[in-house]
Design a protein around this motif. Structure first.
Motif, short mmCIF file in Angstrom:
data_model
loop_
_atom_site.label_atom_id
_atom_site.label_comp_id
_atom_site.label_asym_id
_atom_site.label_seq_id
_atom_site.Cartn_x
_atom_site.Cartn_y
_atom_site.Cartn_z
N MET A 220 0.82 -1.22 0.00
CA MET A 220 0.00 0.00 0.00
C MET A 220 0.85 1.26 0.00
O MET A 220 0.46 2.28 -0.57
N GLN A 221 2.02 1.21 0.63
CA GLN A 221 2.86 2.38 0.65
C GLN A 221 3.53 2.66 -0.69
O GLN A 221 3.81 3.81 -1.02
N HIS A 222 3.77 1.61 -1.48
CA HIS A 222 4.45 1.79 -2.76
C HIS A 222 3.47 1.84 -3.94
O HIS A 222 3.69 2.60 -4.89
N GLU A 223 2.41 1.04 -3.89
CA GLU A 223 1.48 0.96 -5.01
C GLU A 223 0.18 1.70 -4.75
O GLU A 223 -0.63 1.84 -5.66
N GLY A 224 -0.04 2.16 -3.54
CA GLY A 224 -1.27 2.87 -3.23
C GLY A 224 -2.32 1.95 -2.62
O GLY A 224 -2.25 0.73 -2.72
N ARG A 225 -3.29 2.54 -1.97
CA ARG A 225 -4.36 1.78 -1.34
C ARG A 225 -5.31 1.20 -2.38
O ARG A 225 -5.49 1.78 -3.45
N PRO A 226 -5.94 0.07 -2.07
CA PRO A 226 -6.92 -0.48 -3.02
C PRO A 226 -8.16 0.38 -3.10
O PRO A 226 -8.35 1.33 -2.34
N LEU A 227 -9.03 0.04 -4.05
CA LEU A 227 -10.23 0.84 -4.29
C LEU A 227 -11.15 0.87 -3.08
O LEU A 227 -11.72 1.91 -2.74
N ILE A 228 -11.31 -0.27 -2.40
CA ILE A 228 -12.21 -0.33 -1.26
C ILE A 228 -11.73 0.58 -0.13
O ILE A 228 -12.54 1.21 0.57
N ASP A 229 -10.43 0.72 0.04
CA ASP A 229 -9.91 1.61 1.08
C ASP A 229 -10.14 3.07 0.72
O ASP A 229 -10.42 3.90 1.60
N ARG A 230 -10.02 3.40 -0.55
CA ARG A 230 -10.27 4.78 -0.97
C ARG A 230 -11.75 5.14 -0.85
O ARG A 230 -12.10 6.28 -0.53
N ILE A 231 -12.62 4.16 -1.12
CA ILE A 231 -14.05 4.41 -0.97
C ILE A 231 -14.42 4.61 0.50
O ILE A 231 -15.17 5.53 0.85
N LEU A 232 -13.86 3.77 1.37
CA LEU A 232 -14.15 3.86 2.80
C LEU A 232 -13.31 4.91 3.51
O LEU A 232 -13.46 5.08 4.73
N MET A 233 -12.41 5.58 2.78
CA MET A 233 -11.54 6.63 3.35
C MET A 233 -10.73 6.10 4.53
O MET A 233 -10.64 6.71 5.60
N LEU A 234 -10.14 4.93 4.32
CA LEU A 234 -9.30 4.33 5.36
C LEU A 234 -7.89 4.87 5.25
O LEU A 234 -7.36 5.02 4.15
N PRO A 235 -7.24 5.17 6.36
CA PRO A 235 -5.87 5.70 6.30
C PRO A 235 -4.89 4.61 5.89
O PRO A 235 -5.16 3.41 6.00
N GLU A 236 -3.74 5.06 5.45
CA GLU A 236 -2.69 4.11 5.06
C GLU A 236 -2.11 3.46 6.31
O GLU A 236 -1.76 4.14 7.27
N PRO A 237 -2.00 2.13 6.34
CA PRO A 237 -1.46 1.47 7.55
C PRO A 237 0.02 1.77 7.73
O PRO A 237 0.75 2.03 6.76
N GLN A 238 0.46 1.74 8.95
CA GLN A 238 1.85 1.98 9.31
C GLN A 238 2.55 0.66 9.58
O GLN A 238 1.93 -0.29 10.08
N GLY A 239 3.80 0.58 9.25
CA GLY A 239 4.56 -0.64 9.46
C GLY A 239 4.79 -0.92 10.93
O GLY A 239 4.86 0.00 11.76
N TYR A 240 4.93 -2.19 11.25
CA TYR A 240 5.16 -2.61 12.64
C TYR A 240 6.64 -2.52 12.94
O TYR A 240 7.49 -2.98 12.15
N LYS A 241 6.98 -1.91 14.07
CA LYS A 241 8.36 -1.80 14.54
C LYS A 241 8.48 -2.58 15.83
O LYS A 241 7.79 -2.28 16.81
N ALA A 242 9.33 -3.56 15.82
CA ALA A 242 9.48 -4.42 16.99
C ALA A 242 9.98 -3.62 18.18
O ALA A 242 10.94 -2.86 18.07
N GLY A 243 9.32 -3.77 19.31
CA GLY A 243 9.72 -3.10 20.52
C GLY A 243 9.29 -1.66 20.63
O GLY A 243 9.70 -0.96 21.55
N GLU A 244 8.45 -1.17 19.69
CA GLU A 244 8.04 0.23 19.73
C GLU A 244 7.21 0.54 20.97
O GLU A 244 7.36 1.60 21.59
#
Length: 555
Positions: free
Chosen positions: A431-455
């Motif tokens: 999603m960060q490189h190719e963009g969010r899918p159509l369903i996410d743009r329709i539902l106005m969902l934010p872009e997910p953030q990557g998981y950082k171990a120990g954050e």
């Protein structure tokens, strides 16, 4: 001339080797070998394409969203079909029950949208609050006059809030899954011991199961136990511990069955349904539901009698829109429709487990696996007792049966599961490189953030005022104000002074000019005047050499 081997690719000369026993092979055999090799190549190509498709990023997320949409739409259609007769008989429109279910499903979709927008840290943060609300509701339902249900349904497990009835055990099941995943994953990482995280979880789980048992709701107690067993299993507990937990649940189940006579009748009904040997007395009594459900399934055949054409819903099959709605599906849509429902729940279970295995965050891994098992096992148990393979317990078919709190909680659980799928590392990168899918743009969902171990642990340490001892950068009087490299250089110079027999200069080393530093162990080159003095006579040479050495030392 050597005889050609079977693996030789040389072109055979016509007429050569006809008298040799290894000269040629029969033509049909060569054709079959080529056909087999072509078939194997085709299967290998299909396998590679299928494997590559399964490895596509965002696949788990998209499949789970599609499965949720299909089950929700199919559930609304079947509720409309199975409730038209009872709605009209109650004095309202034929769409009365369907409108109520549509409103509830809309609220559930809003809850699912909110769950999709939440970040995993927010879900983990508010999980204790959700658990507290669930426990309070479970206690409230036991208060006389607050809880409803009673003897007409066999359990007292609802709370009336205005025109809506809420089942606290549904809320407790979801809260236990979310809070348990957060607690077990966090304490297991912090202490590197699984027992420290499971202790609190098992105590709270036992309290919730006991509260559900006090409501005389054996079906929901079974659903809660499924969630507990799933989380314990995916947390990595040994089989002995899991067996002991399941054994305790079985003992409680047997004790509850023996305390209520109608539950004992259900065991006898299960035996009759499993062997399809119903007696005349049981078909009009305890086995009436199971008998009518099996008759509805048998009337459907392969393709069904048609949507809306069920005869069992005309007051032959009780609870046609709730617990036994799968029988209406089999009657109206036939074996193909029933298989489609089984296929959808199978896809939900498979891709839900794939989502759990693809996670790097332990919390999301446990949450996805627990939610998947909780929904899938409940669905297959409902379909199992409708067809007579399991005893009737009164649990609903998720997203298909009519029900207010069940639909909302199930859609909220699916939103959390799809949120876990959105936070897979491959999906986040895609999603960060190719963009969010159509369903996410329709539902106005934010872009997910990557998981950082120990954050999470780092953020907690930043916000907490802990004392870690004396900082390594603090200036010390004994060691001087210099850094480690400066102190090492000072020690080297002191050793050089001792080797040449000079006096030690133990004073502040930092900020000293370079020309004031003591001499090092490496001597400076001898000047040319020293060589000329050595060539002179002995008395004069010693005096000159002494003068030159003093000048050289002062430099």
């Amino acid at each position: 001339m050597s005889t050609p081997t079977s693996n030789s690719k040389r072109r055979r000369i016509p007429g050569a080797g006809e008298n040799s026993p290894h000269g040629e092979r029969p033509e049909p055999e060569r054709t079959s070998v080529s056909q087999e090799s072509g078939g194997e190549r085709g299967l290998a190509s299909l396998h590679r394409k299928f494997t590559a498709q399964l490895a596509t990023p965002q696949l788990n997320y998209k499949v789970l969203m599609v499965v949720t949409a299909c089950l929700t739409i199919l559930g609304l259609v079947m509720v409309l079909s199975s409730s038209m007769v009872t709605s009209y008989a109650s004095g309202s429109s034929v769409f009365g029950e369907f409108i109520k279910q549509a409103v509830v499903v809309f609220l559930g979709l809003v809850a699912m949208w909110v769950a999709l927008r939440m970040r995993p840290e927010t879900i983990r943060k508010y999980s204790p609050l959700l658990l507290g609300v669930a426990i309070v509701m479970l206690i409230m339902v036991l208060i006389p006059g607050v809880g409803i249900g009673g003897e007409e349904v066999g359990s007292n497990s609802w709370i009336r809030i205005g025109p809506v009835g809420v089942q606290p055990s549904e809320v407790a099941k979801l809260a236990l899954a979310v809070w348990g995943a957060a607690t077990v994953s966090y304490k297991a990482r912090a202490t590197q011991r699984l027992n420290s995280g499971l202790g609190a979880f098992l105590i709270v789980s036992a309290a919730i199961v006991a509260l559900v048992f006090l409501q005389k709701d054996l079906g929901m107690a079974f659903s809660v136990c499924i969630v507990v067993a799933a989380l314990i299993f995916f947390a990595g507990v040994s089989r002995r511990a899991i067996t002991s937990v399941l054994g305790s649940v079985a003992v409680l189940g047997v004790f509850s069955i023996t305390r209520q006579s109608f539950r004992g009748d259900r065991i006898k009904t299960w035996k009759d349904a499993l062997t399809l040997n119903f007696s005349e007395s049981t078909t009009q009594g305890a086995a009436y539901h199971s008998h009518q459900g099996i008759l509805s399934l048998s009337d459907g055949g392969m393709f069904g009698v048609g949507l809306g054409q069920s005869r069992a819903k005309w007051f032959y099959l009780p609870e046609a829109k709730n617990d036994f709605i799968f029988a209406i599906v089999g009657e109206e849509l036939g074996l193909l429709g029933a298989f489609f429902v089984v296929f959808l729940f199978g896809m939900l279970g498979w891709f839900g487990i794939r989502t759990a295995l693809a996670q790097k965050d332990p919390f999301l891994r446990l949450l996805a696996a627990t939610l998947t098992i909780g929904i899938s096992v409940q669905a297959f148990f409902n379909m199992g007792y409708v067809v007579g393979l399991l005893p009737v317990t009164g649990i609903q078919l998720p997203l298909i049966s009519a029900g207010g709190s069940s639909a909302i909680i199930t859609l909220l659980s699916m939103g959390l599961l799809c949120n876990c799928a959105r936070n897979e590392p491959e999906t986040v990168s895609s999603m960060q490189h190719e963009g969010r899918p159509l369903i996410d743009r329709i539902l106005m969902l934010p872009e997910p953030q990557g998981y950082k171990a120990g954050e999470q642990r780092r953020n907690e340490r930043r916000e907490t005022a802990y004392s870690y001892g004396e900082p390594v950068t603090r200036q010390r009087a004994s060691a001087g104000r210099g850094s480690q490299d400066v102190r090492r250089e000072r020690d080297r110079v002191e050793q050089s002074i001792r080797r040449v027999g000079g006096e030690s200069r133990l004073r502040g080393y930092d900020g000293v000019r370079r020309q004031d530093l003591p001499p090092t162990a490496t001597p400076k080159p001898i000047p040319r005047s020293r060589h000329r003095a050595d060539e002179a006579g002995p008395p004069r040479a010693r005096k000159t050499r002494r003068t030159i050495d003093n000048r050289h030392r002062r430099r």
